[in-house]
Motif scaffolding. Structure first.
Motif, mmCIF file in Angstrom:
data_model
loop_
_atom_site.group_PDB
_atom_site.id
_atom_site.type_symbol
_atom_site.label_atom_id
_atom_site.label_comp_id
_atom_site.label_asym_id
_atom_site.label_seq_id
_atom_site.Cartn_x
_atom_site.Cartn_y
_atom_site.Cartn_z
ATOM 1 N N ALA A 85 0.820 -1.214 0.000
ATOM 2 C CA ALA A 85 0.000 0.000 0.000
ATOM 3 C C ALA A 85 0.852 1.260 0.000
ATOM 4 N N LEU A 86 2.037 1.170 0.554
ATOM 5 C CA LEU A 86 2.902 2.355 0.635
ATOM 6 C C LEU A 86 3.351 2.830 -0.743
ATOM 7 N N SER A 105 -3.597 5.202 -0.126
ATOM 8 C CA SER A 105 -3.338 3.950 0.602
ATOM 9 C C SER A 105 -4.540 3.535 1.449
#
Length: 348
Positions: free
Chosen positions: A305-306, A316
């Motif tokens: 997600a980063l 995110s």
């Protein structure tokens, strides 16, 4: 009709796929490209040796907290207190790791044992109250999470240090970090704790599936009244289950203290390692192997997600929505199973 074994394998896979599809629909609804988003998610988790190392590092404590929750589930208990057990395990590991001077073959095992014992003690209290007084473990473990949070902060500020917000770093003889792993993963925070987590999964599987004690624990979880009638000590098994669950979560805290950070800071809020362990256990079907796989999936989602905001412009927060949708579909699967069983009975 599916067999129980096949059903238990298919349900998490279908739930993940449905969650990803629902996440893609949400991305489209907000004007984002889901293909680019998921490619960025994949690259953020596996696109380089650094990202791969971080994914493994993130999954390591999830395996242990997931096993903690799953073990209690299999014994008919709901261990909401894994978060607090993580705190006390982390604190004990860092305390022993920074204050004792001994060779690694003595020092490192002692820190791990200390973390497990601290977590076990934190699980023993709700287990004892449940077994002897009938107090619901959910209520006690939730309250003990807050006690663990503030107790650890107090210990860090006024016992382990002179007012500092972080403890001293653990000595090299108690560290799970490795120069070799740093080099091959481009200086990620991956550490040898993954081997401990995988070994713990094997131990949990063997204990529950291949031993008499594990049979009794599962039997008490299925039906405590029938187990008592069969001569099993229900109170002892309730306490034992919470003690083992606490020890596993305590080791999860040690992974942070001895591996990821090498110290323990004060916290103004929970780490969510224990709470995420509930989702990991649920997705893994409360089985050791399933928990390991689910933990790696959560590691992929958390680390990948980063990369989504920078590589695909996708917030995110959408990954958190995808994760929640996966858990939703896992929970819904039990409703589907109930419906199928009803239809099967009607056919007979």
């Amino acid at each position: 009709m599916f067999s129980n074994r096949l059903f238990n394998v298919l349900v998490p896979i279908i739930s993940v796929l449905l969650g990803l599809i629902a996440g893609a629909i949400i991305m489209l609804a907000f004007g984002y490209n889901p293909i680019e988003g998921y490619i960025a998610l994949w690259n953020g988790a596996f696109g380089s040796s650094y990202f791969f190392g971080e994914t493994v590092r993130q999954a390591t404590p999830y395996i242990l907290t997931g096993l903690s929750v799953a073990f209690a589930f299999r014994s008919g208990l709901f261990n909401i207190g894994a978060e607090g057990q993580v705190f006390v395990g982390w604190l004990a590991a860092v305390w022993i790791g920074s204050s004792l001077d001994a060779p690694m073959f003595i020092h490192l095992p002692l820190t791990l044992i200390g973390a497990a014992l601290a977590g076990a003690f934190w699980g023993f209290i709700p287990g004892l109250l449940k077994a002897t007084k009938g107090v619901h473990e959910v209520i006690i473990t939730i309250m003990m999470n807050y006690i663990a949070l503030h107790f650890s902060n107090y210990m860090i500020r006024y016992v382990l240090t002179d007012g500092s917000d972080t403890t001293d770093r653990v000595l090299p003889s108690a560290s799970l970090a490795s120069e070799w792993l740093l080099e091959i993963t481009s200086f990620s925070r991956m550490h040898w704790g993954i081997l401990i987590a995988l070994f713990a999964a094997v131990v949990v599987w063997f204990l529950l599936e291949k031993t008499t004690a594990g049979y009794e624990l599962r039997s008490v979880g299925y039906n405590p009244h029938a187990s008592r009638y069969a001569g099993m000590n229900v109170k002892k098994n309730i306490i034992l289950s919470m003690v083992i669950a606490g020890a596993l979560a305590g080791l999860g805290g040690a992974m942070a203290g001895l591996g990821t950070f090498g110290y323990m800071p004060t916290h103004s809020a929970f780490t969510n390692l224990g709470f995420d362990g509930i989702a990991v256990a649920l997705l893994g079907g409360n089985a050791a192997l399933g928990t390991v796989i689910a933990a790696f999936l959560f590691g992929v989602l958390k680390i990948g997600a980063l990369n989504m905001p920078t590589a695909a412009g996708v917030p995110s927060e959408l990954v958190e929505i995808v994760t929640a949708l996966i858990i939703f579909f896992v929970a819904s699967s039990y409703m589907i199973r109930w419906i199928l069983l009803r239809f099967k009975k009607e056919e007979k």
